[in-house]
Motif scaffolding. Structure first.
Motif, PDB file in Angstrom:
ATOM      1  N   SER A 192      50.169  36.291  52.678  1.00  0.00           N
ATOM      2  CA  SER A 192      50.742  37.361  51.862  1.00  0.00           C
ATOM      3  C   SER A 192      52.049  37.880  52.445  1.00  0.00           C
ATOM      4  N   TRP A 240      48.120  39.219  48.402  1.00  0.00           N
ATOM      5  CA  TRP A 240      48.425  38.138  47.456  1.00  0.00           C
ATOM      6  C   TRP A 240      47.280  37.139  47.516  1.00  0.00           C
ATOM      7  N   GLU A 241      46.522  37.036  46.441  1.00  0.00           N
ATOM      8  CA  GLU A 241      45.275  36.267  46.480  1.00  0.00           C
ATOM      9  C   GLU A 241      45.463  34.804  46.846  1.00  0.00           C
ATOM     10  N   ARG A 269      39.021  37.787  52.301  1.00  0.00           N
ATOM     11  CA  ARG A 269      38.931  37.981  50.848  1.00  0.00           C
ATOM     12  C   ARG A 269      38.087  39.202  50.483  1.00  0.00           C
ATOM     13  N   LEU A 318      40.051  41.895  48.569  1.00  0.00           N
ATOM     14  CA  LEU A 318      40.446  41.789  47.165  1.00  0.00           C
ATOM     15  C   LEU A 318      39.937  42.984  46.367  1.00  0.00           C
ATOM     16  N   SER A 363      40.124  44.770  42.062  1.00  0.00           N
ATOM     17  CA  SER A 363      40.467  44.546  40.654  1.00  0.00           C
ATOM     18  C   SER A 363      41.757  45.254  40.263  1.00  0.00           C
ATOM     19  N   ARG A 406      45.213  45.106  39.996  1.00  0.00           N
ATOM     20  CA  ARG A 406      46.150  43.993  40.028  1.00  0.00           C
ATOM     21  C   ARG A 406      47.573  44.427  39.690  1.00  0.00           C
ATOM     22  N   ASP A 437      48.372  38.022  40.546  1.00  0.00           N
ATOM     23  CA  ASP A 437      47.871  37.559  41.848  1.00  0.00           C
ATOM     24  C   ASP A 437      48.042  38.619  42.933  1.00  0.00           C
ATOM     25  N   ASP A 438      48.911  39.589  42.677  1.00  0.00           N
ATOM     26  CA  ASP A 438      49.081  40.700  43.610  1.00  0.00           C
ATOM     27  C   ASP A 438      47.936  41.684  43.406  1.00  0.00           C
ATOM     28  N   PHE A 439      47.423  42.258  44.499  1.00  0.00           N
ATOM     29  CA  PHE A 439      46.350  43.253  44.380  1.00  0.00           C
ATOM     30  C   PHE A 439      46.570  44.373  45.382  1.00  0.00           C
ATOM     31  N   SER A 466      43.685  42.193  58.589  1.00  0.00           N
ATOM     32  CA  SER A 466      43.954  42.997  57.405  1.00  0.00           C
ATOM     33  C   SER A 466      43.927  44.466  57.767  1.00  0.00           C
TER      34      SER A 466
END
Length: 503
Positions: free
Chosen positions: A216, A381-382, A392, A395, A397, A399, A405-407, A443
């Motif tokens: 990302s 960025w998924e 992951r 992640l 919802s 967006r 693809d950005d979250f 992260s």
């Protein structure tokens, strides 16, 4: 005896502060405690003062001076004087406050987990860890198994054959959560929320690819040219920075083995090849270690104050704070000890960039919410993470617009009033340098913060007139304005991304 931080009413030399503290133990009458500004404890005069005691009498009279910050006069003391805090002539006392690193998961605190290889015996549930790159077993990896029934979680470490044995007698588990932390072993780890696993299942871990696949950070902020950031000195107040083949521009304290500060430094100014460098590889990093203990992962406000003051004295232009208040229940709560250091830095033309915190949508943590700091939230960025990568779990919802693809990272704090977000940076599944000349993903707003610090360093390098300004509040304001001069929004709204990401 309790420890407190003494803040003099005016910036003082260490000798002046000791003189003021000597007066505390020389007071001959009962003190009337009153609330002092900014949460300190003061008292009312008049009082009768006996002749000044000699310095070695301080401890016997109930006050011990432990350390003085020479630039500000802020002093760490230990005292047994009765009351919530002792009173002082010419200053106030404040509590010692603990801070933690703003990394979003537990892996940093368990990098050296030992004695947890799990029980022996074939009847215990086990998995085998292998590298997808070469099929070799992955040893010394921390794995957690979350069971559906009862919510029990079991943690163990893989042995030399890559086998992880959990304290569970079962031929299989159903609908379980499985997490294998990346550590520093060169892989992405593994994460599955609902897994049906027979005992003996082989779990394949994706290796970190430093040759082609972008994470990302590099998706949003490709590394600058070799000289990008040249002339800018960045203070990293963290766990120290390890010697690393791709971190040639680092001075100061070495990493305590936690790895967090080394990861932060690589995001700012790593010199990795094949597109895996930092945002401003030409910048100079000056390391200040405040997280000394890899077991607790805690730093005190006094040590952080001291590090910020020293970074300013050493000529740093920007200071990165990937840390946060350990217990932060009030969005208006202030730690005067750290506030003073941030304000002193701004008055001397230094910009502080701080992590917004990882409390899953709560208000911005301190010190990022300080008015003189730049608060940074996190996005991801998924496609930058393999399908079963440990990170992951970040992640959400929420967006981006227009890029779905950005979250907005699941863990990131938001700028709920009275706090605010200033910028957003890549903070989910970021690959960077770690001890041992290795790379690992982490992260947190801890990662988003140095991404924006590096971007600011890159912009400052291209604007030498600002760097050449006198070290005062005007230069601080010029740096801050430059940071907001060229931003890209990702569709998350001002509460989540502030003005956007520096481009």
């Amino acid at each position: 005896m309790e420890e407190y931080v003494f803040i003099p009413d005016q910036r003082s030399s260490g000798e002046d502060v000791v003189v003021a503290l000597e007066k505390v133990v020389a007071i001959d009458t009962e003190l009337d405690f009153l609330a002092a500004p900014a949460g300190g404890i003061g008292f009312a005069l008049p009082v009768t003062v006996r002749p000044m005691p000699v310095a070695d009498e301080l401890t016997t009279r109930g006050l011990e001076v432990l350390e003085v910050v020479p630039q500000s006069g802020v002093t760490l003391v230990r005292t047994s004087i009765v009351g919530p805090a002792p009173a002082a002539v010419g200053g106030t006392f404040h509590p010692v406050v603990n801070y933690t690193m703003a990394v979003a998961d537990v892996r940093v605190g368990r990098l050296r987990l030992t004695g947890s290889l799990g029980p022996s015996g074939a009847e215990f549930f086990s998995i085998a860890l292998q590298s997808a790159g070469n099929g070799n077993p992955v040893s010394n990896a921390v794995a957690t198994l979350g069971l559906k029934n009862g919510g029990q979680q079991l943690t163990a470490v893989s042995d030399s054959a890559g086998i992880v044995r959990f304290g569970l007698r079962a031929p299989a588990v159903m609908d379980a959560m499985l997490a294998v932390e990346p550590g520093f072993a060169g892989h992405w780890g593994h994460f599955r929320r609902k897994a049906d696993l027979p005992s003996g299942s082989v779990i394949v871990l994706d290796p970190i690819d430093l040759t082609s696949a972008a994470d990302s950070l590099r998706h949003f902020l490709p590394p600058g040219p070799a000289g990008s950031g040249k002339g800018v000195v960045v203070g990293v107040v963290d766990s120290g920075v390890d010697r690393h083949v791709d971190l040639p521009n680092v001075d100061g304290d070495e990493d305590s083995s936690i790895g967090h500060g080394t990861h932060v430094a690589g995001i700012i100014a790593g010199n990795g090849a094949n597109g895996y460098g930092g945002v401003a590889p030409g910048a100079r990093i000056r390391s200040y270690r405040v997280f000394d203990d890899p077991d607790t992962g805690i730093a005190r406000n006094f040590e952080i104050h001291r590090a910020i003051e020293q970074a300013v004295a050493d000529g740093c232009h920007v200071i990165n704070l990937s840390l946060k208040f350990e217990r932060d229940a009030n969005p208006s709560q202030d730690d005067r000890v750290l506030s003073l250091a941030i304000e002193n830095a701004a008055e001397q033309g230094v910009l502080v960039v701080a992590a917004a915190g990882n409390d899953f949508r709560r208000f911005v943590a301190f010190p990022a919410r300080h008015r003189d700091a730049i608060a940074v939230s996190a996005l991801g960025w998924e496609p930058g993470m393999p399908a079963n990568a440990y990170d992951r779990w970040t992640l959400s919802s929420d967006r981006g617009d227009p890029d779905r693809d950005d979250f907005f990272a699941s863990f990131s704090n938001e700028g709920h009033a009275p706090t605010r977000i200033d910028l957003i940076g890549p903070g989910a599944g970021v690959v960077s340098t770690v001890p041992g000349d290795r790379y690992a993903p982490m992260s947190g707003t801890s990662m988003a913060c140095p991404a924006m610090t590096g971007a600011i360093a890159r912009m400052l390098s291209a604007n030498p007139a600002i760097l050449a300004m006198p070290g005062n509040r005007a230069r601080h304001q010029a740096m801050r304005q430059l940071a907001f001069a060229s931003l890209r929004k990702h569709g998350f709204g001002a509460v989540r991304e502030g003005g956007g990401m520096i481009i």
